[in-house]
Design an enzyme around this catalytic site. Sequence first.
Site, PDB file in Angstrom:
ATOM      1  N   ASP A 182       0.864  -1.188   0.000  1.00 27.38           N
ATOM      2  CA  ASP A 182       0.000   0.000   0.000  1.00 27.38           C
ATOM      3  C   ASP A 182       0.895   1.230   0.000  1.00 27.38           C
ATOM      4  O   ASP A 182       1.684   1.442   0.923  1.00 27.38           O
ATOM      5  CB  ASP A 182      -0.889  -0.020   1.247  1.00 27.38           C
ATOM      6  CG  ASP A 182      -2.072   0.936   1.142  1.00 27.38           C
ATOM      7  OD1 ASP A 182      -2.150   1.660   0.127  1.00 27.38           O
ATOM      8  OD2 ASP A 182      -2.899   0.958   2.061  1.00 27.38           O
TER       9      ASP A 182
ATOM     10  N   ASP B 137      -2.852   2.573  -6.066  1.00 28.35           N
ATOM     11  CA  ASP B 137      -1.823   2.645  -5.031  1.00 28.35           C
ATOM     12  C   ASP B 137      -1.724   1.406  -4.152  1.00 28.35           C
ATOM     13  O   ASP B 137      -1.078   1.446  -3.109  1.00 28.35           O
ATOM     14  CB  ASP B 137      -2.055   3.879  -4.154  1.00 28.35           C
ATOM     15  CG  ASP B 137      -3.375   3.822  -3.385  1.00 28.35           C
ATOM     16  OD1 ASP B 137      -4.221   2.992  -3.732  1.00 28.35           O
ATOM     17  OD2 ASP B 137      -3.557   4.621  -2.443  1.00 28.35           O
ATOM     18  N   GLU B 138      -2.350   0.291  -4.537  1.00 28.25           N
ATOM     19  CA  GLU B 138      -2.211  -0.911  -3.716  1.00 28.25           C
ATOM     20  C   GLU B 138      -2.365  -2.169  -4.543  1.00 28.25           C
ATOM     21  O   GLU B 138      -3.017  -2.177  -5.587  1.00 28.25           O
ATOM     22  CB  GLU B 138      -3.192  -0.904  -2.549  1.00 28.25           C
ATOM     23  CG  GLU B 138      -4.638  -1.044  -2.941  1.00 28.25           C
ATOM     24  CD  GLU B 138      -5.552  -1.237  -1.737  1.00 28.25           C
ATOM     25  OE1 GLU B 138      -5.218  -2.041  -0.846  1.00 28.25           O
ATOM     26  OE2 GLU B 138      -6.602  -0.576  -1.699  1.00 28.25           O
TER      27      GLU B 138
END
Length: 428
Positions: free
Chosen positions: A22, A132-133
């Site tokens: 993350d 973003d993860e």
Amino acid sequence: MSGETLPGVEESTPSRIVLHVDMDCFYASCERLREPALRGEPVVVGMGYESGETFGAVATASYEAREYGVESAQPISEALERLPRAGADTAASAADVGHYRPVDLDFYKSVAASVKEILHDCADVVREVSIDEAYLDVTEETAWKRTPDGDRTLAEGYARHVKQRIAREVGVPASVGVAPNMSAAKIASDHDKPDGLVVVEPGDVSEFLAPLPVDAVHGVGPVTADRLAEMDVETAGDLAAADPTALRSAFGSRGVELHDRARGIDDRKVTPTGRPKSLSRESAFAEATEESGEKREALAALAADVAARARSRDATYRTIGIKAVVPPYDVNTRERSLPGPVDDPDLVEEVALELLSEFDDVAVRKLGVRVSNLSFASGEQSRLDGWDGAAADDGAGVARWSEPIDEDDAVNAGPEGQLSFDDLGGEG
């Protein structure tokens, strides 16, 4: 898989090894790449803060900005009240102002693409959840076995390796959770932000989860947490000990699923979101350099590495490109399309060096090489004997480097300029 594997890896492991990666305050981290002076300063990325703009929301706030009560999805007017904008007419002291920047999704996607290249290089099974993860199943790459000194597991060392590659090659921080299943890995990555690394070994999952607030359990949102509180369920341990019949009555089959997750049970597999669309490697110089020989030597090494990675994956490519990052963080990308898919390391170097000639007299802080438009199907590649440069759409054989992004990566604009985020992703 062509990623570096730590020594001591066993062929089989007693339990799956899942990483949840993350990116911390990702948009703010990207802005700090462009403006290093923003490091350590409160940074707010959003819309609607300019004079005359009526509506807007915070897309992300750095941890420094969060100390002032600024949060993601907050109305920008409220954020400005809590943290005035630097440079605006205000009575606030210089120490109590924030640096506001507009959302630049194209830039953020380009940085995310570099991160995801590393993730796909480090694991054969990668599920990209949002910009973003991502989840990685690294069961085949490492093991739960402990190092000879007993200080840590090999899995922890591998996760640290992934974190360090992201920091070194891309320059943005990531928090990583390591656990035997997806939900525990997700909770672990949230446990020690920012820039954290939390490992939950098999057999320790229930003990790790028990004291956490119930909304830490993956899938428990604010509404569910409120309903659980009415049932005197405040912690993950409470949820694990709750009557599953009562949970099913209140929440249906989802209640049983949450009960299992609170007990450390999650049999979901990390399902890949597809093969990578491109392969690349980047390298930063200790200091920005104009020296042509140094740049050409670095680029040639990157080209050889990328071509070797493509060959190891039985991939051919139709496009070859470079990235040149000019101080402070001006990302320039160029690419050239070929008449057909090829596997040709010499051609990758040749085209990359030709594209680099545009930056002969420019100081560069980072270089990258990428091959894209990949094909993994077996079959004959195009013959390029005597090829002298295929023309791209602009007629000169050179184009901008554009990275396709999955739909899951999109950030959608909601009513009145508000940003909406999916429940699985969002800004960490």
